[in-house]
Design a protein around this motif. Structure first.
Motif, PDB file in Angstrom:
ATOM      1  N   PRO A  84       0.823  -1.207   0.000  1.00 55.49           N
ATOM      2  CA  PRO A  84       0.000   0.000   0.000  1.00 55.49           C
ATOM      3  C   PRO A  84       0.856   1.255   0.000  1.00 55.49           C
ATOM      4  CG  PRO A  84      -0.678  -1.535   1.722  1.00 55.49           C
ATOM      5  CD  PRO A  84       0.609  -2.036   1.182  1.00 55.49           C
ATOM      6  N   ALA A  85       0.307   2.346  -0.459  1.00 54.74           N
ATOM      7  CA  ALA A  85       1.043   3.603  -0.477  1.00 54.74           C
ATOM      8  C   ALA A  85       1.138   4.187   0.918  1.00 54.74           C
ATOM      9  CB  ALA A  85       0.334   4.605  -1.388  1.00 54.74           C
ATOM     10  N   VAL A  86       2.308   4.803   1.210  1.00 53.30           N
ATOM     11  CA  VAL A  86       2.473   5.489   2.486  1.00 53.30           C
ATOM     12  C   VAL A  86       1.624   6.759   2.493  1.00 53.30           C
ATOM     13  CG1 VAL A  86       4.134   6.672   3.942  1.00 53.30           C
ATOM     14  CG2 VAL A  86       4.776   4.550   2.815  1.00 53.30           C
ATOM     15  N   SER A  87       1.598   7.430   1.385  1.00 53.58           N
ATOM     16  CA  SER A  87       0.804   8.636   1.259  1.00 53.58           C
ATOM     17  C   SER A  87       0.508   8.834  -0.214  1.00 53.58           C
ATOM     18  CB  SER A  87       1.574   9.845   1.805  1.00 53.58           C
ATOM     19  OG  SER A  87       2.688  10.106   0.977  1.00 53.58           O
ATOM     20  N   ARG A  88      -0.261   9.847  -0.527  1.00 53.23           N
ATOM     21  CA  ARG A  88      -0.539  10.124  -1.926  1.00 53.23           C
ATOM     22  C   ARG A  88       0.714  10.534  -2.667  1.00 53.23           C
ATOM     23  NH1 ARG A  88      -6.150  13.675  -1.621  1.00 53.23           N
ATOM     24  NH2 ARG A  88      -7.479  12.045  -0.699  1.00 53.23           N
ATOM     25  N   ALA A  89       1.628  11.148  -1.943  1.00 52.80           N
ATOM     26  CA  ALA A  89       2.812  11.696  -2.589  1.00 52.80           C
ATOM     27  C   ALA A  89       3.900  10.643  -2.800  1.00 52.80           C
ATOM     28  CB  ALA A  89       3.378  12.848  -1.753  1.00 52.80           C
ATOM     29  N   GLU A  90       3.926   9.590  -2.002  1.00 45.81           N
ATOM     30  CA  GLU A  90       5.040   8.645  -2.077  1.00 45.81           C
ATOM     31  C   GLU A  90       4.562   7.229  -1.795  1.00 45.81           C
ATOM     32  OE1 GLU A  90       9.372   7.800   0.050  1.00 45.81           O
ATOM     33  OE2 GLU A  90       8.128   9.490   0.664  1.00 45.81           O
ATOM     34  N   THR A  91       4.904   6.311  -2.667  1.00 42.76           N
ATOM     35  CA  THR A  91       4.568   4.913  -2.447  1.00 42.76           C
ATOM     36  C   THR A  91       5.643   4.257  -1.602  1.00 42.76           C
ATOM     37  OG1 THR A  91       5.676   4.294  -4.498  1.00 42.76           O
ATOM     38  CG2 THR A  91       3.308   4.753  -4.617  1.00 42.76           C
ATOM     39  N   VAL A  92       5.363   3.054  -1.156  1.00 40.85           N
ATOM     40  CA  VAL A  92       6.336   2.302  -0.360  1.00 40.85           C
ATOM     41  C   VAL A  92       7.567   2.032  -1.227  1.00 40.85           C
ATOM     42  CG1 VAL A  92       6.748   0.144   0.843  1.00 40.85           C
ATOM     43  CG2 VAL A  92       4.524   1.263   1.039  1.00 40.85           C
ATOM     44  N   VAL A 105       8.656  -0.700   3.895  1.00 39.28           N
ATOM     45  CA  VAL A 105       9.459  -0.832   2.681  1.00 39.28           C
ATOM     46  C   VAL A 105       9.156  -2.200   2.088  1.00 39.28           C
ATOM     47  CG1 VAL A 105      11.304   0.661   3.540  1.00 39.28           C
ATOM     48  CG2 VAL A 105      11.449  -1.812   3.915  1.00 39.28           C
ATOM     49  N   ARG A 106       9.346  -2.328   0.785  1.00 32.41           N
ATOM     50  CA  ARG A 106       9.170  -3.631   0.130  1.00 32.41           C
ATOM     51  C   ARG A 106      10.517  -4.053  -0.418  1.00 32.41           C
ATOM     52  NH1 ARG A 106       7.278  -2.041  -5.507  1.00 32.41           N
ATOM     53  NH2 ARG A 106       7.040   0.225  -5.426  1.00 32.41           N
ATOM     54  N   VAL A 107      10.888  -5.291  -0.156  1.00 31.68           N
ATOM     55  CA  VAL A 107      12.254  -5.719  -0.436  1.00 31.68           C
ATOM     56  C   VAL A 107      12.272  -6.914  -1.378  1.00 31.68           C
ATOM     57  CG1 VAL A 107      12.319  -7.167   1.647  1.00 31.68           C
ATOM     58  CG2 VAL A 107      14.466  -6.365   0.627  1.00 31.68           C
ATOM     59  N   SER A 108      13.251  -6.918  -2.269  1.00 29.81           N
ATOM     60  CA  SER A 108      13.548  -8.059  -3.125  1.00 29.81           C
ATOM     61  C   SER A 108      14.931  -8.583  -2.755  1.00 29.81           C
ATOM     62  CB  SER A 108      13.547  -7.648  -4.598  1.00 29.81           C
ATOM     63  OG  SER A 108      12.272  -7.246  -5.011  1.00 29.81           O
ATOM     64  N   TYR A 109      15.077  -9.895  -2.683  1.00 21.48           N
ATOM     65  CA  TYR A 109      16.356 -10.511  -2.364  1.00 21.48           C
ATOM     66  C   TYR A 109      16.898 -11.243  -3.589  1.00 21.48           C
ATOM     67  CZ  TYR A 109      15.121  -9.672   2.518  1.00 21.48           C
ATOM     68  OH  TYR A 109      14.769  -9.079   3.702  1.00 21.48           O
ATOM     69  N   GLY A 110      18.198 -11.160  -3.790  1.00 22.51           N
ATOM     70  CA  GLY A 110      18.817 -11.839  -4.918  1.00 22.51           C
ATOM     71  C   GLY A 110      20.314 -11.618  -4.929  1.00 22.51           C
ATOM     72  N   SER A 111      20.934 -11.843  -6.074  1.00 21.88           N
ATOM     73  CA  SER A 111      22.382 -11.647  -6.189  1.00 21.88           C
ATOM     74  C   SER A 111      22.679 -10.190  -6.507  1.00 21.88           C
ATOM     75  CB  SER A 111      22.973 -12.552  -7.272  1.00 21.88           C
ATOM     76  OG  SER A 111      22.519 -12.172  -8.550  1.00 21.88           O
ATOM     77  N   SER A 112      23.743  -9.677  -5.926  1.00 21.29           N
ATOM     78  CA  SER A 112      24.090  -8.266  -6.088  1.00 21.29           C
ATOM     79  C   SER A 112      24.350  -7.919  -7.547  1.00 21.29           C
ATOM     80  CB  SER A 112      25.317  -7.931  -5.236  1.00 21.29           C
ATOM     81  OG  SER A 112      25.067  -8.180  -3.864  1.00 21.29           O
TER      82      SER A 112
END
Length: 267
Positions: free
Chosen positions: A27-35, A63-70
């Motif tokens: 979900p969005a943190v606010s109208r101005a900025e998404t997570v 925050v939304r996180v993706s994990y993988g190889s650098s």
């Protein structure tokens, strides 16, 4: 040498939902900025999950996180992936992005990684810091498969290769290697029972999910180059990503990294 891309059955059962390979919508943190979307090296999966939980509880932000190889994340960012922060397993990837103009600055070191030799329960592999158990199994032709992360784009795989080369084991293991696409997948293969063992991040070996499946021993840092893990904000990072970046440098976050076997750089 085998490069395996699909997750094994045991991994999916034990680490279900533990590794997110793509960015999940939040979900969005606010109208101005998404997570904000965060990219993180797979070896910090369990530590970072704890840190994010604490951060959200303290600030109410997500925050939304993706994990993988650098290495893969660098390529994605260079091709337009909308990550606002990268936590790399090797600082050279941050330097590469900075040189190309993708980051605000050189970022900061947030942790120093370690390698571990691991073996699944009931494996014939004896664990020791000099890998004499690996040598014995090889000599007896009883080592069938051995897992590491792919050294072509995973820093922990690169360091595992360095260590094996220094101990004179790399050539003998060429037909035995099972390569994980990233450090977490290498850990899966190392404890799934499909291999006799492997070299993975100590941070994953210390996770409770791992301990039920295998044994581990930390390996000497002198046997490979340093695993200086650096993070940096991307040029278009927003306020929430900035705040999370600062939180990652706090005593509370550093304590979590320490709990998972990381060394702590001087900030």
């Amino acid at each position: 040498m085998h490069c395996v891309t699909g997750l094994g059955k045991i991994w999916s059962l034990v680490f279900a939902l533990a590794l997110s390979c793509c960015v999940a919508l939040m979900p969005a943190v606010s109208r101005a900025e998404t997570v904000p979307a965060i990219a993180a090296a797979a070896n910090i999966k369990f530590a970072l999950d704890d840190i994010i939980k604490n951060f959200s509880a303290e600030t109410g932000l997500k925050v939304r996180v993706s994990y993988g190889s650098s290495g893969n994340f660098v390529a994605q960012i260079q091709h337009g992936a909308p990550f606002e922060l990268l936590l790399s397993a090797d600082e050279r990837y941050i330097h590469e992005l900075q040189k190309a103009g993708f980051t605000r600055d050189a970022g900061v070191l947030y942790a120093v990684g370690r390698l571990a030799l691991v073996a699944p329960n009931k494996s014939p592999l004896t664990l020791d810091a000099e890998l004499n158990g690996v040598k014995s199994l090889l000599a007896a032709d009883k080592l069938e498969r051995f897992a590491i992360a792919n050294p072509e784009h995973a820093p922990y795989g690169e360091r595992a290769r360095e260590l094996l080369q220094k101990l004179g084991l790399w050539d003998g293991l060429q037909t035995k290697l099972i390569l994980g696409e990233n450090a977490s997948q290498a850990a899966q293969f190392a404890v799934s029972g499909s291999t006799q063992g492997g070299i993975i991040p100590l941070s994953l070996a210390l996770a409770p999910q791992f301990k039920a499946l295998g044994q581990a021993i930390a390996l000497p840092e002198a046997l490979h180059g340093p695993l200086n893990q650096r993070m940096a904000l991307m040029s278009k990072a927003g306020a929430t990503a900035e705040r999370f970046y600062q939180y990652l440098q706090s005593d509370a976050a550093r304590a979590v990294f320490l709990q998972y076997g990381f060394g702590l750089p001087t900030l």
